[in-house]
Design an enzyme around this catalytic site. Sequence first.
Site, short mmCIF file in Angstrom:
data_model
loop_
_atom_site.label_atom_id
_atom_site.label_comp_id
_atom_site.label_asym_id
_atom_site.label_seq_id
_atom_site.Cartn_x
_atom_site.Cartn_y
_atom_site.Cartn_z
N ALA A 187 -39.20 7.95 -25.23
CA ALA A 187 -39.63 8.65 -26.25
C ALA A 187 -41.06 9.78 -26.09
CB ALA A 187 -40.07 8.19 -27.39
N GLY A 225 -37.28 4.70 -24.89
CA GLY A 225 -36.09 5.08 -25.51
C GLY A 225 -34.95 6.11 -24.53
N GLU A 258 -32.93 2.21 -24.36
CA GLU A 258 -32.71 2.79 -25.80
C GLU A 258 -31.01 3.48 -25.45
OE1 GLU A 258 -35.71 3.28 -27.20
OE2 GLU A 258 -35.12 1.43 -29.12
N GLU A 260 -42.44 -0.91 -25.74
CA GLU A 260 -43.17 -0.27 -26.63
C GLU A 260 -44.37 -0.76 -27.27
OE1 GLU A 260 -40.31 -0.09 -26.14
OE2 GLU A 260 -39.44 2.29 -26.89
N1 COA Z 1 -44.09 10.99 -23.65
C1 COA Z 1 -44.44 11.96 -23.04
N2 COA Z 1 -44.95 12.35 -21.38
C2 COA Z 1 -44.40 11.75 -20.88
C3 COA Z 1 -43.38 10.17 -20.60
C4 COA Z 1 -43.52 10.08 -22.58
N3 COA Z 1 -42.28 9.12 -22.44
N4 COA Z 1 -44.01 9.68 -19.99
C5 COA Z 1 -44.50 10.61 -19.07
N5 COA Z 1 -44.69 11.42 -19.11
C6 COA Z 1 -45.20 13.02 -18.73
C7 COA Z 1 -46.97 12.28 -18.17
O1 COA Z 1 -47.59 12.40 -19.31
C8 COA Z 1 -47.01 13.25 -16.93
O2 COA Z 1 -46.91 14.93 -17.71
P1 COA Z 1 -48.68 15.71 -17.36
O3 COA Z 1 -47.73 16.26 -15.90
O4 COA Z 1 -48.37 16.48 -17.99
O5 COA Z 1 -48.93 14.78 -17.32
C9 COA Z 1 -45.44 13.47 -16.77
O6 COA Z 1 -44.65 13.01 -17.37
C10 COA Z 1 -45.27 12.33 -15.16
O7 COA Z 1 -45.60 10.55 -15.65
P2 COA Z 1 -46.97 10.08 -15.11
O8 COA Z 1 -47.15 9.44 -16.04
O9 COA Z 1 -48.23 11.14 -14.68
O10 COA Z 1 -46.28 9.69 -14.03
P3 COA Z 1 -46.23 7.87 -13.14
O11 COA Z 1 -45.21 8.16 -11.64
O12 COA Z 1 -47.59 8.33 -13.05
O13 COA Z 1 -45.96 6.89 -14.19
C11 COA Z 1 -44.28 6.41 -15.23
C12 COA Z 1 -44.78 6.83 -14.49
C13 COA Z 1 -43.10 5.77 -16.31
C14 COA Z 1 -44.70 4.64 -15.21
C15 COA Z 1 -45.14 6.55 -16.35
O14 COA Z 1 -44.88 7.88 -16.54
C16 COA Z 1 -45.18 6.07 -18.49
O15 COA Z 1 -45.82 4.69 -18.42
N6 COA Z 1 -45.00 6.86 -19.07
C17 COA Z 1 -44.57 6.17 -20.50
C18 COA Z 1 -43.46 5.53 -20.64
C19 COA Z 1 -43.35 4.93 -22.05
O16 COA Z 1 -44.63 4.22 -22.53
N7 COA Z 1 -42.43 5.10 -22.96
C20 COA Z 1 -41.98 4.83 -24.29
C21 COA Z 1 -42.10 5.46 -25.08
S1 COA Z 1 -42.07 4.94 -26.55
#
Ligand code: COA
Length: 258
Positions: free
Chosen positions: A66, A112, A115, A135
Amino acid sequence: MDFENILIKEKGNLAILTINRPSKLNALNKNTIEELHRAFKMLNENKTIKVIIITGSGEKAFVAGADISEFANFNVEEGTELARKGQEILFDFVQNLGTPVIAAVNGFALGGGLELAMAAHFRVASSNAKMGLPEVSLGVIPGYGGTQRLPQLVGKGKAMEMIMTAGMISAEEAKDWGLVNYVVEQEELLPLCEKLAIKIMRNSSVAIGAAIKAVNANYTNCVNGFSVEIEQFGVSFGTIDFEEGTTAFLEKRKPNFE
Ligand code: COA
């Protein structure tokens, strides 16, 4: 229908629905969830579409969760409403769709995203895919059905571990755990999903819709799945597809389901 964050490609009786926010790793913001609802509804009502594949754009992510930036300031009521509405219009909606939905998990499927993949009727993953429910690392719990569907798919112990550690598992582990049915190289992901879709399309869509209802009944509170199966089995006998399927078998020919 115009969409900002999703793409729809129709190939005969197949629709490929792609979540298209690659700069945010296809994170599900409010608009994307609403668009997905409209798209699934429209495709389900289109009787030429017999299978839907859902995937993410790019090679990195199916859906990274999400959109955290949208709910970071929510209060208790807003958080409750976020989960309630999301479950209603997307996650439960997909699970209960009469048209089969295959999730082609092409990269990160987190929160999400996992999910959504779990709400689909089954999943196929590319070898680079990583899955998890992170989460609790954000101080929240899965709210789009993850605490319910993950134990249904992998068992309670493994689900508890995944949820509590907030860790990610590889595509191969996901296959061993029963979370995905196949793991293939990325370039093989959509071709395999399409092959499975073609196999599904040869069968009666009406009967498949009834089977989805009967299988889902086991996972619905206070509903006796065996009773729903009996009811749906009986209903099948009144369909044109039943007449065609059994007649074709007896006439030693392939059925032609309209
Ligand atoms: N919500 C909002 N933005 C998200 C996102 C999320 N769940 N997951 C990734 N993004 C965005 C990042 O903020 C970044 O945006 P920016 O370039 O404007 O800063 C872009 O997507 C790329 O992500 P980034 O974190 O730079 O890539 P990465 O390769 O370093 O890491 C992940 C990849 C998936 C490990 C990392 O993005 C992450 O942990 N995301 C969140 C996962 C999460 O907790 N999901 C559950 C949400 S309830």
